[in-house]
Write an enzyme that holds these catalytic residues in place. Structure first.
Site, PDB file in Angstrom:
ATOM      1  CE  LYS A  20      72.531  68.255  51.637  1.00 52.10           C
ATOM      2  NZ  LYS A  20      71.462  67.277  51.891  1.00 52.10           N
ATOM      3  NE  ARG A  21      69.158  70.269  41.613  1.00 55.51           N
ATOM      4  CZ  ARG A  21      68.724  71.380  41.049  1.00 55.51           C
ATOM      5  NH1 ARG A  21      69.375  71.905  40.033  1.00 55.51           N
ATOM      6  NH2 ARG A  21      67.631  71.986  41.481  1.00 55.51           N
TER       7      ARG A  21
END
Ligand code: GLU
Length: 498
Positions: A241-242
């Site tokens: 998700k980063r």
């Protein structure tokens, strides 16, 4: 057993379908379709606490959106818990598994002891020969693996993989709660579904030797494997998700086309010469594991955007209009405007805009004002005439005259009956309907401009803003020939009076 390829995608519904999952699904699907085999879907929802229906729904919807159609009914593991337990009991009866009453703390202590002695942390086999029966004491069920020898399996990407059995321990197949572990349920189902190949992320490579033994216990020919290398973010770390959007549905909302996602993900790790742009049919035709690389691939956002632009250009306008109306009605001004994109005029507008944009979302941003009846609100602060009142007056006079010149062409024509038109949009002819082309519009505007001392560029800037509602748009003169006069006319008047 038939030789026909049978593969499966087996997601756990503990999160939204993510990019890595899509790629695993895609490689299975391509392999099945290339070989005329079957592609099955299995929802691995045995973790009742972490699995959620909304995630299952998202997986099914994303697969449908991507066109990764599956054969046979999907299998839900949560409905088969009894089957797995029964299979574990069978293994106990055959002496290939046993009950173990060691507590978690005891197992932990064994592991620590082994680590301290410089050995691999393993279960030490305390209960292996005890033939413990089900009783009052809580127990897990463990496999009884061979203590020596090795297992060897074929991986279509890595070649032959051999692991010494010493490396493995008697792993748990049923927990003390009675819940089967992943390694058991996966093999029971792969055997029952007669899988010939197991294609999945290489984060599962350490499970494969364990599963190898279970296949053998169930007397099933060990499938061939393909462990797909990881997808990394631009920083070469595992995609997460980063790195921004990782769930498939978010790409849909951003305006990516399903064929782009498939093409893009296929190219992470697979190649066919130096070809970059593939249709689905081409991917099916060319796909094989000989051209899947061993190294991890990098997710390159710029390339994804570029590729979407390429697929936008290739897509049929009617299809893009449909996607715009279906997927974006809720996110933008309203369904009524985007519904008009489904009309023949809408399709013509899409055809003009699609070569200029990279995302469906950008197409929609241009379509909404064009599909709105009458004049639209605009922000004229960027216009050149803001700094030059004389230019403004001259331009507005030129626009007034241009309006008259166009109106004269339209005047003689009665209303047209047009598919997709409604009472407020599209009932009157367009400049194109009365025979004007891009060149004619250009000529009329150039002439009117000249007679008021305004250059075509200075005239086109406010016209573009009022006609399209934007400073940047698809070709203005083309749009003016396609849009019905009930859209263009009021907008020219508005520009002349602003
Ligand atoms: N359910 C597993 C996962 O989501 C896949 C297991 C497999 O393909 O064998 O990672």
């Amino acid at each position: 057993m038939s030789d026909a390829v049978r593969v499966r995608f087996a997601p756990s519904p503990t999160g939204f379908l993510h990019i890595g999952g899509v790629r695993a699904a895609l490689f299975n699907w391509l392999y099945a379709r290339h070989n005329g085999g079957k592609f099955l879907l299995r929802i691995e929802d045995t973790d009742l606490e972490r699995s959620e229906t909304r995630y299952t729904d998202d997986i099914l919807a994303s697969m449908k959106w991507l066109g990764l159609n599956w054969d046979e009914e999907p299998i839900y593991q949560s409905k088969r818990l009894d089957v797995y337990r029964k299979k574990a009991e069978e293994l106990i009866e055959r002496g290939q598994a046993y009950r173990c009453t060691c507590t978690e703390a005891e197992v932990e202590a064994m592991r620590e002891k082994a680590t301290a002695a410089g050995k691999k942390p393993k279960y030490d086999g305390t209960c292996r020969e005890k033939k413990i029966k089900a009783g009052d004491k809580p127990f897990v069920i463990r496999t009884k693996l061979p203590l020596d020898g090795y297992c060897e399996f074929q991986d279509l990407i890595r070649g032959t993989v051999r692991v010494n059995n010493e490396e493995l321990d008697d792993f748990v197949i049923v927990r003390s709660s009675g819940a089967p572990t992943y390694n058991l349920s996966v093999v029971v189902d792969d055997v029952e579904s007669r899988m010939t190949h197991v294609i999945r992320g290489d984060d599962h490579i350490n499970n494969t030797p364990k599963q190898f033994h279970l296949y053998q216990f169930f007397k099933y020919q060990v499938p061939k494997f393909a462990h797909l290398p990881m997808i990394l973010g631009a920083d070469k770390k595992k995609l997460s998700k980063r790195h921004g959007a990782v769930s498939a549905n978010l790409y849909r909302m951003e305006g990516y086309l399903p064929e782009t996602m498939l093409n893009f993900l296929a190219r992470i790790g697979w190649s066919h010469g130096d070809q970059e742009i593939f249709t689905k049919e081409e991917m099916i035709q060319y796909f094989d594991f000989d051209h899947v690389q061993k190294a991890s691939g990098v997710f390159n956002h710029e390339k994804l955007l570029w590729l979407n632009g390429e697929h936008m250009r290739k897509a049929a306008p009617a299809r893009l209009a449909e996607i715009a109306a279906q997927d974006f009605a809720e996110h933008f001004k309203g369904a009524a405007e985007l519904d008009r994109a489904r009309s023949p005029i809408g399709h013509q507008l899409v055809a003009l805009i699609q070569p200029k944009v990279k995302l469906v979302k950008e197409l929609v941003e241009q379509l909404v004002p064009l599909c709105t009846p009458g004049a639209v609100e605009v922000d004229p602060s960027g216009l050149k005439w803001q700094k030059d009142p004389a230019l403004k007056t001259a331009t507005q006079n030129a626009i007034k005259h241009a309006h008259q010149a166009f109106e004269a062409k339209i005047k003689d024509r009665i209303s047209v009956t047009r598919q997709g038109a409604d009472e407020v949009w599209g009932t009157v002819p367009s400049l194109g309907d009365v025979g004007l082309t891009h060149t004619d519009v250009d000529a009329i505007l150039r002439q009117t401009g000249e007679s008021h001392g305004v250059k075509l560029g200075d005239l086109a800037q406010p016209l573009r803003l009022w006609v399209t509602g934007r400073m940047v748009s698809a070709g203005l003169f083309d749009l003016m020939t396609v849009l019905p006069w009930d859209v263009v006319g009021p907008r020219l008047l508005k520009a002349a009076q602003a």
